[in-house]
Each structure stands twice: as C-alpha cells, then as structure tokens.
Scaffold this active site. Structure first.
Site, short mmCIF file in Angstrom:
data_model
loop_
_atom_site.label_atom_id
_atom_site.label_comp_id
_atom_site.label_asym_id
_atom_site.label_seq_id
_atom_site.Cartn_x
_atom_site.Cartn_y
_atom_site.Cartn_z
N GLY A 1 -1.45 -37.34 26.32
CA GLY A 1 -0.92 -36.81 25.08
C GLY A 1 -1.58 -35.48 24.76
O GLY A 1 -2.71 -35.21 25.17
N ASP A 2 -0.86 -34.61 24.07
CA ASP A 2 -1.50 -33.39 23.56
C ASP A 2 -2.58 -33.82 22.57
O ASP A 2 -2.60 -34.95 22.08
CB ASP A 2 -0.47 -32.50 22.89
CG ASP A 2 -0.90 -31.04 22.85
OD1 ASP A 2 -2.09 -30.78 23.07
OD2 ASP A 2 -0.05 -30.17 22.62
N CYS A 3 -3.48 -32.91 22.29
CA CYS A 3 -4.67 -33.27 21.51
C CYS A 3 -4.30 -33.63 20.07
O CYS A 3 -3.97 -32.76 19.26
CB CYS A 3 -5.67 -32.13 21.54
SG CYS A 3 -6.20 -31.71 23.22
#
Length: 561
Positions: A98-100
């Site tokens: 996942g993106d941060c």
C-alpha cells in the site's frame, strides 16, 4: 533496472499507483478521500494498460495500490484489481504494497470498513502484502488473535514478500549474487555522466523555430539570460531525487560558450514586476535573449494539483515585456514537468524559438547550451497535449471520463476535440524530414484480427504482429540529426461511439541520420492496434477504412474487410 540475470534481481522495481490515481488535492477533495468513478471502456483502454505492461513486459516485482477509491472500493481493498486482475490474469509474481498510509484510509477516510480488525482482513484478503505505514504493524497482531485474519492470509502475504527477497539473493552468499559486486565506485562513473547528459539532450522538444536556432557561436558573444529558472539547479531534478554529484544550471552551461548577463525578471509565482526593468536593460544590449521560464516544486509536487495551466505569476508579462526591448532574437526555454499554456510566446512574432526541456537533471545546463548552439539537433516529441488555459474550466477533475461529452472536450490527444496549443507528439529539428509509406493500401480480414484477439483481451505486448508497416524517412535538410518516427492509427468512424480520434501505435528513434540519407522504420501492427475497446471493456474489430499517419500527417490507407 532489474538486471538481466536469469536467477537474481538487481533491484525490486515497483509500479505505482494502482490505479486511476489522477487527483492529489483539488477543489476541497484530496487523494485520501477521492472516489474515482471509471467506466469499463476507460478502465481497459486507459488506466489498466500501463500497469499491465509493467507486469507483462517489465516483469515488475512490486505493485503499489493507491490512496483513492475506484468505483467505491479503496484501491488497497480491491480484490478484483490486486488478485483477480494482477495475479490471475496478468500473471504478476511479486508483492503488493500500500502507499504510505493507504491502509489507514480504508477505515478512516473512505470508511469502507468499521473496525481495525475488519480493515486488516479486507486488505489481506484483497491481495495486499505490505503496508507502507503503521496500520498493519499496530493492528494486525490483534486481528489475528481475534480470528479476523487467518494464518493462511498471513502466510500468503509472507510468501509473496519472501519470494522477492529470495530473487534478490538476500539469503545467499555473496559469491552467488552477482550484483553484490557493485560498489560505490560503480556509481557516478564517467559513462554515467555521459548518459545523464545524453538523456537530457534526447528529451528536449523544439516547439517553435524560425531558423534562429541554433545560434552561431562566432556571432553571438553576449546573451541576456532572464527568467525565474535561469539559475535553476535543484528545480532541474523534479520531484523525488537523490543527491546529484553536481548540478549544471542553464547559466553555468551557457557561460561555457558566451558571456551571459543575468536578470531574474520575476519569481515563479509572483505579481512583482520590479525586476522587469533590469531584464529589459540586459535584453536591450545583448546579442540574443534567452528566457528560462516554467514551474518548480512549489507549483507541481506530490499532494498538490494545479488549478491553472497558464505560466504562473507574471511570467507571460515578462515574456511580452522583453519582446519590446530585446535587441537580438528571443529564445524561450520552458522548464516544467506538466504542460503550461504557451499561446503567448507561440503567437508572438518576436519570440523566435521555444525549447521545452522538462526537468533535465544534473547536466541540464550543459544540454541546454549544446542544443542552443547546435552541437546537438533536438529530436524529442511532446509527451502530452499542451492545452489552452481555459481547458481547466471545461471539465472537472472529479470527472474521470476520457471521452468527450456534450459538456466536456475530452482528454488527451486520443479524444480531445478542441484545438491544442501544441499537440501530443509535436517536435521540430534543425533539419527537415520527408515521410512516405509504400504505395499500395493495406488490406486485412477482420475475422483474422478477431482470431488473434482470442485469449489476448487488450494486450498489445502479447499480440502477434499481423502486418508490417514500413515508413521511409529522408533527411531533406543539411544537418545530421536523430529522428523520432511516430505511427498513428485512425480507426473507422473516429470520434463516434467512443472511438478515439487516433492513437499512437508505435514510435522509434533513429540516431544520426545524415543529410539526404533515407532510412526505413518497420512497425509491426498487432491485433491490439487494429481493434478498439467497446463500452463493455472488450476489444472488438471495426471493419471499414482506417488510416495510418506519421507526425507530419503523411497518410496511408488501411482497410479492414
């Protein structure tokens, strides 16, 4: 990037952000709250293909799911994307991260789930393997204890993660992993520095030129160097960059050829015109004037969307003012990532040349100087459409539709029905080229195309070539130059029923074409190139008269029977 070794990866490359991630922060809605509503047709012929190519051609070992929702489902909870499409259909063999903070968004901003346990369960079952953030680290142990997440879910994610680590050779001795022999001495070598310069040179796009460029080194002794990016260094690196060994500004590059008289004129985004007087003074006495205008990270960066596509601040006024006081020719150098409306310098008869340089990196100043003084003939082509400034008022960024409607003009060169300031693929050179096709029309059976599409769905990379198209290119000028040959396809009934106006089927760069030399470039047309995506997201064949063309609009007939 990932290396050529059959056993080991050099690095693990990640393709992001999967998918339909087109909004950062616009009109009160940010990427953490945005729901991208995308139809099947646009999904399959616009948003999915880049990621499919990453997996099928690039063999990427990682995908990053984005912050936004797609059709009401957060990307990092989208099992249809992460598992059914990427793994089952494309054959992805890597891990999904996942993106941060994107896992947090599933619960806290999209409110797709109600509890931390449910969020962990939904993300892992969708196909997420790693969280660039703290959500799984903080909440996954309890979710396992509570039985919301099974051991099988955890094992599946760990298998994907460790598989890539094994491919990187992280558990093998140094003697077996060939890339461990790479040391700091192998970074920033002379070859790398040459490559950085060459990459900048090959990326430049000459948008306008009345013959002023290249400047004559024997006649040009002084240059008035004006504009907010004239001394740019860090700006040339764009967004997300490492520590460059050096940064050659436009002024530093030009100073190797001539004496420059610098005047900033104005800032990137300011209404202050107090520097115009000094700019005019410099331009009035120099042999030539170079204005370096554009954007920087204050205007385009992660988390931000521009609401205007004009040159910001008073940069257009600076250009117009300089045309009134310059003694010599005027060259406008445009340093941007995204497009800006260049109508004013394009239409001005006193602006002789426009050179788009993007963010050219550590050797940007040297590349600009070499191009301006003719040591390199530009051959780049615009990677996007430059729209007029009013385009931002003609559609909403919440509207993900690519195709035009009764109220919008459409997006990209494939569908835009308006008049571009400069079209996608535009670019000039210091020489001229003539393009020709073979004389006979190409005829193909539609039924044969349909057979090739079976099992291919919409992939141009696994399609087999059905016919070779040869374009002959002659350098009709007097300057050696690269040429970037483009092949466009216009389907039958362009612009109707969602059909594109045209699309790029292929491009090829040929280096160092000599004056009067003729070269040939062969493009294999695939079933993908000869079919269209319908409203249901399926590839179909449209019989009729199609058209092939090059960037100079030389045309050739293609008949699908």
């Amino acid at each position: 990037m990932q290396g050529q070794d059959s056993t080991y990866l050099k690095v693990s490359s990640c393709c992001k952000h999967f998918t339909a991630y087109d909004l950062e922060n616009w009109n009160g809605v940010d990427r953490h709250h945005f729901d991208a509503v995308v139809g099947d047709q646009d999904m399959m012929d616009t948003f999915m293909p880049p990621f499919k190519s990453c997996v099928e051609v690039g063999k990427a070992s990682s995908l990053m799911c984005s912050y936004n929702e797609v059709n009401h489902v957060p990307s990092c909870a989208h099992k249809d994307f992460l598992t059914n499409t990427a793994r089952a259909t494309w054959g992805f063999q890597g891990y999904v991260t996942g993106d941060c903070g994107a896992v947090d968004d599933i619960l806290y901003t999209h409110k797709y789930t109600s509890t931390t346990d449910e969020t962990c369960k939904v993300a892992l079952e969708a196909g997420l393997d790693l969280d660039c953030g703290n959500f799984l680290q903080e909440h996954l142990p309890q979710a396992i204890t509570n039985g919301a997440v099974t051991q099988q879910d955890v094992d599946t994610a760990l298998t994907h993660l460790f598989a890539v680590q094994f491919r990187l050779g992280m558990f093998d001795p140094d003697s077996l992993q060939p890339y461990r022999k790479i040391t700091a001495a192998d970074v920033n070598t002379p070859d790398h520095q040459v490559l950085a310069l060459q990459a900048a040179l090959e990326s430049f796009v000459l948008l306008k030129n009345d013959g002023t460029l290249p400047l004559d080194k024997t006649k040009t002794k002084t240059i008035a160097l004006i504009g907010p990016n004239a001394l740019a260094t860090t700006t040339m690196q764009g967004n997300y960059y490492g520590n460059a060994p050096y940064l050659v500004s436009p002024q530093a590059g030009l100073n190797k050829y001539v004496t420059t008289v610098y005047a900033k004129g104005c800032d990137i985004n300011s209404q202050d015109k107090s520097g115009f007087s000094a700019a005019c003074s410099a331009a009035s006495s120099a042999d030539a004037t170079i204005l370096v205008v554009g954007l920087d990270q204050s205007q385009e960066s992660e988390g931000n969307d521009r609401t205007e596509i004009n040159l910001p601040g008073v940069q257009n006024d600076l250009i117009s003012q300089t045309t009134q006081c310059s003694k010599g020719p005027i060259i406008v150098v445009v340093m941007t990532g995204g497009p800006v409306d260049l109508s004013i310098p394009k239409s001005s008869q006193k602006v002789n040349s426009i050179l788009w340089v993007g963010y050219p990196g550590q050797s940007g100043g040297d590349a600009i100087a070499k191009t301006i003084f003719g040591e390199y003939s530009p051959a780049g082509r615009l990677p996007y459409t430059i729209y007029p400034a009013d385009y931002v008022n003609q559609l909403s960024m919440f509207d993900m539709n690519m195709r035009p409607s009764s109220t919008t003009p459409g997006r990209t060169y494939r569908f835009y029905t308006g008049t571009a300031v400069y079209p996608f693929g535009h670019g000039l050179s210091y020489t001229t080229f003539n393009y020709t096709f073979s004389k006979e029309p190409i005829q193909i059976q539609a039924s044969d195309i349909q057979q090739h599409l079976q099992g291919d769905v919409y992939s141009p990379w696994s399609s087999k070539g059905m016919v070779d198209v040869t374009i002959y290119v002659q350098n009709t000028g007097n300057t050696k130059s690269d040429v970037l040959v483009q092949l466009y396809v216009t389907p039958a009934d362009p612009g109707k029923n969602g059909n594109p106006l045209k699309f790029l089927a292929g491009f090829s760069r040929v280096h160092d074409v000599l004056p009067k030399q003729t070269i040939s470039v062969v493009f294999p047309l695939t079933a993908h190139d000869l079919s269209l995506v319908d409203a249901h997201g399926s590839r179909t064949v449209l019989p009729g008269t199609w058209e092939l063309s090059t960037q100079d609009t030389t045309k050739h007939m293609l008949i699908l029977q």
